[in-house]
Scaffold this motif. Structure first.
Motif, PDB file in Angstrom:
ATOM      1  N   ASP A  21     -46.873  35.458  13.881  1.00 27.49           N
ATOM      2  CA  ASP A  21     -45.616  35.333  13.131  1.00 27.49           C
ATOM      3  C   ASP A  21     -44.598  36.287  13.742  1.00 27.49           C
ATOM      4  O   ASP A  21     -44.872  37.478  13.890  1.00 27.49           O
ATOM      5  N   LEU A  22     -43.441  35.757  14.097  1.00 24.44           N
ATOM      6  CA  LEU A  22     -42.413  36.594  14.725  1.00 24.44           C
ATOM      7  C   LEU A  22     -41.047  35.970  14.500  1.00 24.44           C
ATOM      8  O   LEU A  22     -40.884  34.754  14.610  1.00 24.44           O
ATOM      9  N   THR A  23     -40.071  36.796  14.187  1.00 23.27           N
ATOM     10  CA  THR A  23     -38.683  36.355  14.065  1.00 23.27           C
ATOM     11  C   THR A  23     -37.816  37.206  14.984  1.00 23.27           C
ATOM     12  O   THR A  23     -37.892  38.433  14.950  1.00 23.27           O
ATOM     13  N   VAL A  24     -37.032  36.549  15.824  1.00 23.82           N
ATOM     14  CA  VAL A  24     -36.080  37.231  16.707  1.00 23.82           C
ATOM     15  C   VAL A  24     -34.689  36.826  16.267  1.00 23.82           C
ATOM     16  O   VAL A  24     -34.318  35.655  16.345  1.00 23.82           O
ATOM     17  N   LYS A  25     -33.916  37.791  15.806  1.00 26.59           N
ATOM     18  CA  LYS A  25     -32.573  37.508  15.304  1.00 26.59           C
ATOM     19  C   LYS A  25     -31.570  37.457  16.452  1.00 26.59           C
ATOM     20  O   LYS A  25     -31.774  38.057  17.510  1.00 26.59           O
ATOM     21  N   GLU A  26     -30.473  36.750  16.206  1.00 31.65           N
ATOM     22  CA  GLU A  26     -29.427  36.635  17.215  1.00 31.65           C
ATOM     23  C   GLU A  26     -28.879  38.019  17.566  1.00 31.65           C
ATOM     24  O   GLU A  26     -28.603  38.833  16.694  1.00 31.65           O
ATOM     25  N   GLY A  27     -28.762  38.290  18.869  1.00 29.12           N
ATOM     26  CA  GLY A  27     -28.264  39.574  19.341  1.00 29.12           C
ATOM     27  C   GLY A  27     -29.332  40.633  19.488  1.00 29.12           C
ATOM     28  O   GLY A  27     -29.054  41.731  19.977  1.00 29.12           O
ATOM     29  N   GLY A 173     -35.664  48.662  39.909  1.00 30.36           N
ATOM     30  CA  GLY A 173     -34.473  49.172  39.245  1.00 30.36           C
ATOM     31  C   GLY A 173     -33.302  48.219  39.278  1.00 30.36           C
ATOM     32  O   GLY A 173     -32.580  48.073  38.286  1.00 30.36           O
ATOM     33  N   GLU A 174     -33.105  47.520  40.412  1.00 33.46           N
ATOM     34  CA  GLU A 174     -31.946  46.636  40.528  1.00 33.46           C
ATOM     35  C   GLU A 174     -32.048  45.448  39.574  1.00 33.46           C
ATOM     36  O   GLU A 174     -31.033  44.953  39.069  1.00 33.46           O
ATOM     37  N   VAL A 175     -33.268  44.993  39.293  1.00 34.55           N
ATOM     38  CA  VAL A 175     -33.463  43.895  38.341  1.00 34.55           C
ATOM     39  C   VAL A 175     -33.285  44.391  36.912  1.00 34.55           C
ATOM     40  O   VAL A 175     -32.637  43.749  36.081  1.00 34.55           O
ATOM     41  N   LEU A 176     -33.834  45.558  36.621  1.00 35.18           N
ATOM     42  CA  LEU A 176     -33.715  46.112  35.270  1.00 35.18           C
ATOM     43  C   LEU A 176     -32.264  46.410  34.912  1.00 35.18           C
ATOM     44  O   LEU A 176     -31.866  46.272  33.758  1.00 35.18           O
ATOM     45  N   ARG A 177     -31.464  46.790  35.900  1.00 35.67           N
ATOM     46  CA  ARG A 177     -30.041  47.054  35.635  1.00 35.67           C
ATOM     47  C   ARG A 177     -29.322  45.788  35.173  1.00 35.67           C
ATOM     48  O   ARG A 177     -28.459  45.837  34.287  1.00 35.67           O
ATOM     49  N   VAL A 178     -29.673  44.648  35.777  1.00 30.97           N
ATOM     50  CA  VAL A 178     -29.056  43.385  35.374  1.00 30.97           C
ATOM     51  C   VAL A 178     -29.454  43.026  33.948  1.00 30.97           C
ATOM     52  O   VAL A 178     -28.620  42.611  33.136  1.00 30.97           O
ATOM     53  N   ILE A 179     -30.735  43.216  33.620  1.00 28.47           N
ATOM     54  CA  ILE A 179     -31.201  42.897  32.262  1.00 28.47           C
ATOM     55  C   ILE A 179     -30.552  43.831  31.250  1.00 28.47           C
ATOM     56  O   ILE A 179     -30.160  43.411  30.155  1.00 28.47           O
ATOM     57  N   ARG A 180     -30.405  45.097  31.621  1.00 23.61           N
ATOM     58  CA  ARG A 180     -29.752  46.056  30.718  1.00 23.61           C
ATOM     59  C   ARG A 180     -28.295  45.645  30.477  1.00 23.61           C
ATOM     60  O   ARG A 180     -27.783  45.778  29.363  1.00 23.61           O
ATOM     61  N   GLN A 181     -27.635  45.150  31.504  1.00 30.46           N
ATOM     62  CA  GLN A 181     -26.249  44.689  31.348  1.00 30.46           C
ATOM     63  C   GLN A 181     -26.181  43.507  30.382  1.00 30.46           C
ATOM     64  O   GLN A 181     -25.263  43.417  29.558  1.00 30.46           O
ATOM     65  N   LEU A 182     -27.148  42.601  30.453  1.00 30.99           N
ATOM     66  CA  LEU A 182     -27.197  41.470  29.526  1.00 30.99           C
ATOM     67  C   LEU A 182     -27.357  41.959  28.092  1.00 30.99           C
ATOM     68  O   LEU A 182     -26.735  41.428  27.168  1.00 30.99           O
ATOM     69  N   ALA A 183     -28.190  42.982  27.915  1.00 28.83           N
ATOM     70  CA  ALA A 183     -28.369  43.556  26.578  1.00 28.83           C
ATOM     71  C   ALA A 183     -27.061  44.156  26.081  1.00 28.83           C
ATOM     72  O   ALA A 183     -26.680  43.970  24.913  1.00 28.83           O
ATOM     73  N   ASP A 184     -26.349  44.843  26.969  1.00 28.37           N
ATOM     74  CA  ASP A 184     -25.066  45.441  26.590  1.00 28.37           C
ATOM     75  C   ASP A 184     -24.041  44.365  26.231  1.00 28.37           C
ATOM     76  O   ASP A 184     -23.142  44.612  25.414  1.00 28.37           O
ATOM     77  N   ASP A 185     -24.197  43.179  26.832  1.00 27.94           N
ATOM     78  CA  ASP A 185     -23.285  42.072  26.547  1.00 27.94           C
ATOM     79  C   ASP A 185     -23.640  41.339  25.253  1.00 27.94           C
ATOM     80  O   ASP A 185     -22.942  40.407  24.856  1.00 27.94           O
ATOM     81  N   GLY A 186     -24.766  41.730  24.620  1.00 29.73           N
ATOM     82  CA  GLY A 186     -25.153  41.117  23.347  1.00 29.73           C
ATOM     83  C   GLY A 186     -26.065  39.919  23.457  1.00 29.73           C
ATOM     84  O   GLY A 186     -26.254  39.188  22.472  1.00 29.73           O
ATOM     85  N   MET A 187     -26.656  39.681  24.640  1.00 32.08           N
ATOM     86  CA  MET A 187     -27.563  38.546  24.813  1.00 32.08           C
ATOM     87  C   MET A 187     -28.847  38.760  24.014  1.00 32.08           C
ATOM     88  O   MET A 187     -29.437  39.843  24.042  1.00 32.08           O
ATOM     89  N   THR A 188     -29.286  37.733  23.285  1.00 31.72           N
ATOM     90  CA  THR A 188     -30.566  37.767  22.583  1.00 31.72           C
ATOM     91  C   THR A 188     -31.681  37.589  23.611  1.00 31.72           C
ATOM     92  O   THR A 188     -31.674  36.623  24.381  1.00 31.72           O
ATOM     93  N   MET A 189     -32.643  38.513  23.629  1.00 34.86           N
ATOM     94  CA  MET A 189     -33.675  38.464  24.664  1.00 34.86           C
ATOM     95  C   MET A 189     -35.051  38.799  24.106  1.00 34.86           C
ATOM     96  O   MET A 189     -35.189  39.657  23.228  1.00 34.86           O
ATOM     97  N   VAL A 190     -36.044  38.103  24.639  1.00 37.83           N
ATOM     98  CA  VAL A 190     -37.440  38.443  24.402  1.00 37.83           C
ATOM     99  C   VAL A 190     -38.030  38.765  25.766  1.00 37.83           C
ATOM    100  O   VAL A 190     -38.011  37.927  26.680  1.00 37.83           O
ATOM    101  N   ILE A 191     -38.538  39.991  25.927  1.00 37.71           N
ATOM    102  CA  ILE A 191     -38.958  40.473  27.236  1.00 37.71           C
ATOM    103  C   ILE A 191     -40.413  40.911  27.186  1.00 37.71           C
ATOM    104  O   ILE A 191     -40.764  41.869  26.484  1.00 37.71           O
ATOM    105  N   VAL A 192     -41.270  40.213  27.918  1.00 42.93           N
ATOM    106  CA  VAL A 192     -42.651  40.659  28.116  1.00 42.93           C
ATOM    107  C   VAL A 192     -42.640  41.616  29.300  1.00 42.93           C
ATOM    108  O   VAL A 192     -42.179  41.258  30.388  1.00 42.93           O
TER     109      VAL A 192
END
Length: 260
Positions: A21-27, A173-192
Motif C-alpha cells: 500500500d502506497l500513496t504518492v501525492k502530487e509534487g 553526480g551529473e545525473v543526480l544534479r539533473v534529478i535534483r533540479q527536477l525536484a526543485d521544479d516540483g516534479m512528482t517522482m518515485v526514485i528507487v
C-alpha cells in the motif's frame, strides 16, 4: 496522485510483492530503498504496467492502471520512466532518440517539438550533443539523455529505477544534479535508489521495502537518524559502511589523505 492498494505480484511460485500500500501525492518526491531482491524495481515497473500485478489495484489520478491497451497507453502518457540501463537507440542521434515517442504519439507540432528538445537538452546540459550518437557519449551523458527523452512527453510523474547503478562513481553526480533540479521544479517522482545521501537530501519521504512489503516509511531525517525497524537499521548500517569504504578507496587511489 499515484496509489497502490494491496498490490501483489508473483513470478511463478515466488511472491515478490505481498500486499503493498502506497500513496504518492502530487509534487512529492518519494525515495524507495531496500536490499536487492526486495521488490523495489518490480513495484516501480508495476506502476507503469511493465509488470501485470496479480492482486490489488494501482491507480493513476484515480483511474485504475490496466484494462485495454488504449487505456494503458493513455495512463502511460503521464508516466515518464528512466531505467538502470539507458536503453537509447544507438543508430539514432540524441535528437532523434528524444523526438521518437512524441512523434509516434503525435504529441507536438514540429516547431513545438524542436523547441521542446532544445529546452530539455539545455536542462540536462547537453545541447551541444544534439547530433551525436549514444555510443559517442559517456554513461552519465547517456543517462541524462534518457532523462530528457522521458521528459519529452511532458509527463506528470517520473519514475527512476536505480538511475545511477550502471555508472562509474565519477559520473553519478551529473545525473543526480539533473534529478535534483527536477525536484526543485516540483516534479512528482518515485526514485528507487541505493544512493543513501541523495535520498536523504532530495526526498520528502523515504520508503523501506524488504521481502516484498513496506516495513517502514517516514521523512528522511527520521529514517536515517532514528529508524524504528531493526531491519532498516541493519540495512542502512551496511549501506553507509560500504559508501564510506568506497569513498576511502577512491581517496586512497588518488593519493589523498583523509583527515579524521
Amino acid at each position: 496522485m499515484i496509489e497502490l492498494k494491496n498490490v501483489h505480484k508473483n513470478f511463478g511460485k515466488l511472491e515478490v510483492l505481498k500486499g503493498v500500500d502506497l500513496t504518492v501525492k502530487e509534487g512529492e518526491v518519494v525515495a524507495i530503498i531496500g536490499p536487492s531482491g526486495s521488490g523495489k524495481s518490480t513495484m516501480l515497473r508495476s506502476i507503469n504496467h511493465l509488470e501485470t500485478i496479480d492482486g490489488g489495484e494501482i491507480l493513476i489520478d484515480g483511474k485504475v492502471m490496466g484494462g485495454s491497451a488504449k487505456q494503458i497507453k493513455e495512463a502511460r502518457l503521464n508516466l515518464g520512466m528512466v531505467f538502470q540501463q539507458f536503453n537509447l537507440f544507438p543508430h539514432l542521434t540524441v535528437h532523434d532518440n528524444i523526438a521518437l515517442a512524441p512523434k509516434l504519439n503525435h504529441r507536438f507540432e514540429k516547431e513545438e517539438l524542436e523547441k521542446t528538445i532544445d529546452e530539455l537538452l539545455t536542462k540536462v546540459g547537453l545541447l551541444d550533443k544534439k547530433n551525436n550518437y549514444p555510443p559517442q557519449l559517456s554513461g552519465g551523458q547517456q543517462q541524462r539523455i534518457a532523462i530528457a527523452r522521458a521528459l519529452a512527453m511532458k509527463p506528470k510523474y517520473m519514475l527512476f529505477d536505480e538511475p545511477t547503478s550502471a555508472l562509474d562513481p565519477e559520473l553519478i553526480g551529473e545525473v543526480l544534479r539533473v534529478i535534483r533540479q527536477l525536484a526543485d521544479d516540483g516534479m512528482t517522482m518515485v526514485i528507487v535508489t541505493h544512493e543513501m545521501s541523495f535520498a536523504r537530501d532530495i526526498a520528502d519521504r523515504v520508503i523501506m521495502i524488504d521481502g516484498g512489503v513496506i516495513i517502514e516509511e517516514g521523512p528522511p531525517r527520521q529514517i536515517f537518524s532514528s529508524p524504528k525497524n531493526e531491519r532498516t537499521k541493519t540495512f542502512l548500517k551496511s549501506i553507509l559502511e560500504r559508501e564510506e569504504s568506497v569513498k576511502e578507496g577512491l581517496f586512497t587511489t588518488a593519493g589523498i589523505e583523509i583527515e579524521e
